[in-house]
Scaffold this active site. Structure first.
Site, short mmCIF file in Angstrom:
data_model
loop_
_atom_site.label_atom_id
_atom_site.label_comp_id
_atom_site.label_asym_id
_atom_site.label_seq_id
_atom_site.Cartn_x
_atom_site.Cartn_y
_atom_site.Cartn_z
N ASP A 9 120.68 102.35 68.54
CA ASP A 9 119.57 101.50 68.98
C ASP A 9 119.00 101.95 70.32
O ASP A 9 117.78 102.13 70.46
CB ASP A 9 120.02 100.04 69.07
CG ASP A 9 120.26 99.42 67.71
OD1 ASP A 9 120.29 100.16 66.71
OD2 ASP A 9 120.45 98.20 67.64
N ARG A 91 126.39 89.94 81.39
CA ARG A 91 124.98 90.30 81.50
C ARG A 91 124.41 90.20 82.92
O ARG A 91 123.61 91.04 83.32
CB ARG A 91 124.14 89.45 80.55
CG ARG A 91 124.51 89.58 79.07
CD ARG A 91 124.89 90.97 78.67
NE ARG A 91 125.05 91.14 77.23
CZ ARG A 91 125.72 92.12 76.68
NH1 ARG A 91 126.33 93.02 77.43
NH2 ARG A 91 125.80 92.21 75.36
N ASP A 120 121.00 87.31 74.61
CA ASP A 120 121.08 88.35 75.63
C ASP A 120 119.74 88.71 76.24
O ASP A 120 119.67 89.07 77.41
CB ASP A 120 121.75 89.61 75.04
CG ASP A 120 123.26 89.50 75.04
OD1 ASP A 120 123.79 88.64 75.76
OD2 ASP A 120 123.92 90.29 74.32
N SER A 174 127.91 93.49 63.97
CA SER A 174 127.69 94.07 65.29
C SER A 174 128.82 93.68 66.22
O SER A 174 129.40 92.60 66.09
CB SER A 174 126.35 93.61 65.87
OG SER A 174 126.37 92.23 66.12
#
Length: 401
Positions: A9, A91, A120, A174
């Site tokens: 990605d 994050r 996210d 994922s």
């Protein structure tokens, strides 16, 4: 300035930024203890035309645990009563460091690979704006038309982006990982009524396969932070690494959760937080003898709000910082040791001691307390507590209401 993992990605995003925006791209890869070799990310970025001086790979494990995980664990933060916030807490650090490097190299925009459906994107962008209110943010998943894996692979082949053989097929789910946890979501895990396959689990053996003999450990705390394991001083990242190994080997830390995302939908995730689960139990145990009842109960009332702020991405908000000051104040005497038994998925507290303990055997004993507590005092205390209840009962007797 691209948050770059080296996977399919973000490699496609890198080339897409070069073609769609005509941009010079700088990559940033953070080592938060995800357990992957980061050297290939550098090689792949170089192969895609990124200058060596524009490739940043940084080991942030100590900062991650010391300045983000530990403060959060002082709060005993659990989102919706279950989730130890392993992805959420990573994050803000990535976003902050990305902005710092962007300013260092003179970048005028930052980019992330989060989708337009998840949490996210919010967490990254709130961190960006909190650290640079004027930064331009590029979120490819909200802009491009590469909305399927087939299109991503076609784009990669068009621009000769190497794709590992195991990445050509549709990924079964994922995975996101760091030193605190691993999370697995999507695809074969989307039905919340189907038990996850054994292959889903990344960080733990099953409780059934764990040893029949328990493991006994002792964690030392200072001001709410774990500082030693079995008497050996450890840095924050070393501590979490060691607890992860102990948790893994004893089948500890698995959670199958349906959570409420910030964007409004429910999602199902499989989370593994072996070391964090041990740390959470130990921290609550040392607090139980060192924190006053009023302070502890107030902390427990504040915790859901604190956890929600972390989950939603408001780490850098003034309200989270205000709560942190109160939480840290409560930790001034949270110092001592906790003994734990780890056994087949369970974390069992078997001992706790502190030089600042508020626990008094003289007060709680059923034996002669030598006058430390006069039981007759309880009668007046109870009558005062019952006054409003007695008043209500008298009204009800008179009026029926």
């Amino acid at each position: 300035m691209l948050a770059y993992s080296g996977g399919l990605d973000t490699s496609v995003i890198l080339k897409w930024l070069q073609t769609a925006y005509g941009a010079e791209v700088v990559t940033f890869t953070a080592d938060l203890g995800q357990g992957e070799e980061l050297g290939p990310a550098r090689k792949k970025a170089e192969m895609l035309g990124i200058k060596p001086e524009n490739i940043f790979i940084e080991d942030l494990r100590e900062e991650f645990v010391r300045d983000y995980v530990y403060p959060m664990f002082r709060a005993n933060a659990l989102y919706e009563g279950v989730y130890l916030l392993g992805t959420s807490i990573a994050r803000p650090l990535i976003g902050k460091r990305q902005i710092e490097i962007a300013e260092q190299v003179g970048a005028d925009a930052v980019c992330h690979g989060a989708t337009g459906k998840g949490n996210d994107q919010v967490r990254f962008e709130l961190a960006y704006y909190a650290n640079n209110p004027d930064i331009k943010v590029i979120a490819p998943w909200r802009e491009w038309d590469l909305n399927s894996r087939t299109k991503l692979i076609e784009f990669a082949e068009q621009y000769q982006i190497p794709i590992a053989k195991d990445k050509r097929g549709e990924a079964p789910f994922s995975v996101d990982a760091n030193l605190l946890h691993s999370s697995s979501e999507g695809k074969i895990l989307e039905d919340p009524n189907v038990e996850p396959h054994v292959d889903v689990f990344q960080r733990t053996i099953s409780p059934e396969a764990a040893p029949d003999k328990p493991t006994i450990i002792e964690i030392g705390f200072e001001k709410g932070d774990a500082v030693s394991l079995d008497g050996k001083p450890l840095t924050p990242a070393q501590m979490l690494t060691a607890l992860n190994a102990l948790g893994r080997d004893n089948g500890i830390g698995r959670v199958d959760l349906v959570e409420n995302r910030f964007v409004g939908m429910k999602s199902r995730g499989i989370y593994e937080t072996p070391g964090g689960t041990i740390l959470y139990a130990a921290h609550r145990a040392i607090e139980s003898i060192t924190v006053d009842r009023g302070a502890m109960h107030l902390k427990d009332e504040l915790m859901p709000k604190y956890a929600e702020l972390v989950y939603y991405g408001f780490w850098f908000s003034p309200e989270r910082e205000m709560l942190q000051v109160a939480i840290d104040k409560s930790q001034e005497c949270v110092t001592g040791t906790v003994r734990l038994k780890l056994y087949k998925g369970n974390v069992i507290v078997i001992g706790r001691a502190s030089p600042y303990s508020l626990y008094s055997q003289d007060l709680v004993t059923f034996e002669d307390d030598h006058g430390a507590y006069d039981q007759k005092d309880a009668a007046g205390f109870i009558r005062l507590q019952a006054l409003r209840l007695r008043t209500l009962a008298m009204r009800k007797r008179k009026t029926g209401k």
